[in-house]
Write an enzyme that holds these catalytic residues in place. Structure first.
Site, PDB file in Angstrom:
ATOM      1  N   GLU A   5      25.817  23.676  24.488  1.00 55.90           N
ATOM      2  CA  GLU A   5      25.290  22.581  25.117  1.00 55.90           C
ATOM      3  C   GLU A   5      26.567  22.242  25.609  1.00 55.90           C
ATOM      4  OE1 GLU A   5      21.761  20.607  24.766  1.00 55.90           O
ATOM      5  OE2 GLU A   5      20.430  22.410  25.509  1.00 55.90           O
ATOM      6  N   GLU A  42      17.470  29.179  25.017  1.00 50.23           N
ATOM      7  CA  GLU A  42      16.732  28.129  24.529  1.00 50.23           C
ATOM      8  C   GLU A  42      15.612  27.681  25.984  1.00 50.23           C
ATOM      9  OE1 GLU A  42      17.926  23.388  23.786  1.00 50.23           O
ATOM     10  OE2 GLU A  42      19.522  24.584  22.415  1.00 50.23           O
TER      11      GLU A  42
HETATM   12  O1  IFM Z   1      17.187  18.739  21.206  1.00 50.56           O
HETATM   13  C1  IFM Z   1      17.605  19.628  22.071  1.00 50.56           C
HETATM   14  C2  IFM Z   1      18.903  20.135  21.471  1.00 50.56           C
HETATM   15  O2  IFM Z   1      19.632  19.985  20.249  1.00 50.56           O
HETATM   16  C3  IFM Z   1      20.201  21.044  22.629  1.00 50.56           C
HETATM   17  N1  IFM Z   1      19.132  21.156  23.600  1.00 50.56           N
HETATM   18  C4  IFM Z   1      18.065  20.465  24.031  1.00 50.56           C
HETATM   19  C5  IFM Z   1      17.253  20.285  23.771  1.00 50.56           C
HETATM   20  C6  IFM Z   1      15.831  19.372  23.463  1.00 50.56           C
HETATM   21  O3  IFM Z   1      16.232  18.519  24.177  1.00 50.56           O
END
Ligand code: IFM
Length: 490
Positions: A196, A394
């Site tokens: 990210e 994710e």
């Molecule tokens: O906790 C975060 C993670 O570190 C990066 N992606 C989004 C998750 C939830 O907000």
């Protein structure tokens, strides 16, 4: 207590027939994905779970500094203990739970300041040994390690030298990546080079703003006054990942895969008048990354905006091309929610754009609960970006009042519903030819949600942060049932 009924009927009826498109030209016979079953996993990140900030010679990170010295998440909120995941006695119990749930992969990040405490130079072999043991422990439980090299905890010394603002960061990271491949090439096949890029920059801007007492709110879209800084950082981070990918290829790891995890936000214009605004936002948060990786160029509309507004971009003429030629073998997608975009000329401050909420829509901490937008996004990857191999690195949610521990149980029905609906959307896209090969719930456990602290739970395993007691939530049980149905899926 209301019992969650495991409704897998819909999932069961899903045909596993894959379209002809699923043999992408980007995957050769040695691809992990071609030779192994679909990855059903969960994810976490070092700073959010490990604790042990000085153990075994670890160096300090920017986050250690921000949380402890500047208390950016509030008094006493930090990652000093987190969920105690650096402790082998603890994590072995957690791996046992993963195994019982049927996870077949686990995505975790290694901490750069543990491995090279001052960022460059001397390697800390104790940290390497720790992570090698962790990987072997996962594999002993039949779980494929998916290793993230960088999930935002940068060695403090490098952060103090300008961090990602400094073009030298590309070299720092490349050297670190070489150390990682040198030390893990025999054990780990699947690498997530970085996580990210966009949100890390947003978080950094927010942390700095808290430290300077300006207290600007968190924003996924960098504010106009931060856009130049953000685009320059994105470019450095993409180049760093490209350099790491090239180094990865020199190792010839059998069935090795290297990608980056990017957060993608399908944009939805509220009306026809907002269509151009939605396209502009799409350019910053999505196309900036996807075009560089898959087309070797940055989006023209964003470059034109930068030129018109005299943004001081420090992007070399060949930078995007270098990113496009890096040979990332798959795309990691982090999907949570779409962005709802409205052109609002009455508010010129933020590009003349506002982000309303949708009526009659379920909202999680990270935005609207819209599984249909995950499918739309996956189809877009097929149609506009050459149908690359994809891992959902994710997907998950946290909801207010969904995580109440009562009589030793947590009936997080809203999270369970969110996960199930998103898996259905993903499988539907897969049936239509999208090359998706893995899915990871964020997160395995409740953990430290950065500046939002410990109050925002995203886990399938409840953590009592005082006692470190774990409780498997209803969502984990439901996910386990889904995995059972689909274990043989390719
Ligand atoms: O906790 C975060 C993670 O570190 C990066 N992606 C989004 C998750 C939830 O907000």
């Amino acid at each position: 207590m209301k019992k969650i009924i495991v409704c897998t009927t819909l999932l069961l009826t899903i045909s596993l027939r894959l379209s002809a498109q699923s043999t992408t030209n980007q995957m050769n016979q040695t691809s992990y994905f071609k030779n192994n079953a679909f990855l059903w996993g969960a994810a976490s990140a070092s700073y959010q779970v490990e604790g042990a900030p000085t153990a075994d010679g670890k160096g300090q990170s920017n986050w250690d500094e921000w949380m402890n010295r500047y208390q950016v998440a509030g008094k006493g909120v930090n990652g000093n203990v987190a969920i105690n995941f650096y402790d082998r006695t603890q994590y072995l119990k957690d791996i046992k739970l993963f195994k019982e749930l049927g996870l077949t992969s686990y995505r975790f990040s290694i901490s750069w300041p543990r491995i090279i405490p001052t960022g460059t130079g001397k390697v800390n072999t104790v940290a390497i040994d720790h992570y090698r043991t962790f990987v072997k422990d996962l594999k002993a439980a039949g779980i494929e390690p998916v290793m993230t090299l960088y999930h935002w905890d940068m060695p403090l010394e490098l952060y103090n030298k300008g961090g990602w603002d400094n073009r030298q960061s590309i070299e720092w990271f490349a050297d670190y990546a070489r150390v990682v491949f040198d030390n893990f090439k025999d054990l780990v096949k699947i690498y997530v080079i970085s996580n990210e890029i966009l949100i890390e920059t947003d978080m950094t801007l927010q942390a700095k703003s808290i430290i300077s007492k300006e207290n600007a709110p968190f924003s996924v879209i960098p504010a106009p006054e931060n856009l130049a800084t953000a685009l320059n950082q994105f470019n450095h981070k993409l180049l760093a990942a490209a350099r790491a990918a090239k180094i990865f290829h020199t190792y010839g790891i059998p069935q090795g895969e290297a990608g980056i995890a990017i957060p993608l936000f399908p944009t939805i214009a509220v009306d026809a008048h907002s269509a151009k605004a939605a396209e502009f936002i799409d350019g910053i948060v999505n196309r900036w990354f996807l075009d560089a990786i898959y087309k070797g160029s940055y989006p023209q509309d964003i470059l034109e905006y930068a030129a018109e507004h005299r943004l001081h971009l420090k992007i070399g003429a060949a930078d995007a091309k270098e990113i496009g030629e890096a040979g990332l073998t798959y795309l990691g997608i982090n999907y949570y929610a779409p962005l709802i975009v409205q052109k609002n000329d009455a508010q010129p401050g933020f590009y003349g754009i506002t982000f309303p909420t949708l009526p009659n829509t379920d909202y999680a901490y990270n935005g609207a609960n819209r599984p249909d937008q995950l499918k739309r996004l996956l189809l877009r990857m097929r149609d506009e970006y050459g149908n690359p191999a994809i891992i959902i690195t994710e997907n998950g949610a946290g909801f207010e009042n969904d995580d109440l521990l009562s009589n030793g149980q947590v009936n997080d029905a809203r999270r369970a519903g969110y996960i199930k609906a998103h898996i259905e959307a993903m499988l539907s896209a897969k049936r239509e030819g999208v090359n998706v090969f893995g899915y990871h719930v964020w997160s395995s456990h409740d953990n430290l949600e950065w500046i939002a602290g410990y109050g925002r739970r995203f886990g399938m395993i409840y953590v009592d942060f005082d006692t470190q007691q774990r409780t498997v939530k209803a969502s984990a049980k439901e996910y386990g049932e889904i995995i059972k149905q689909f274990k043989s899926l390719k």
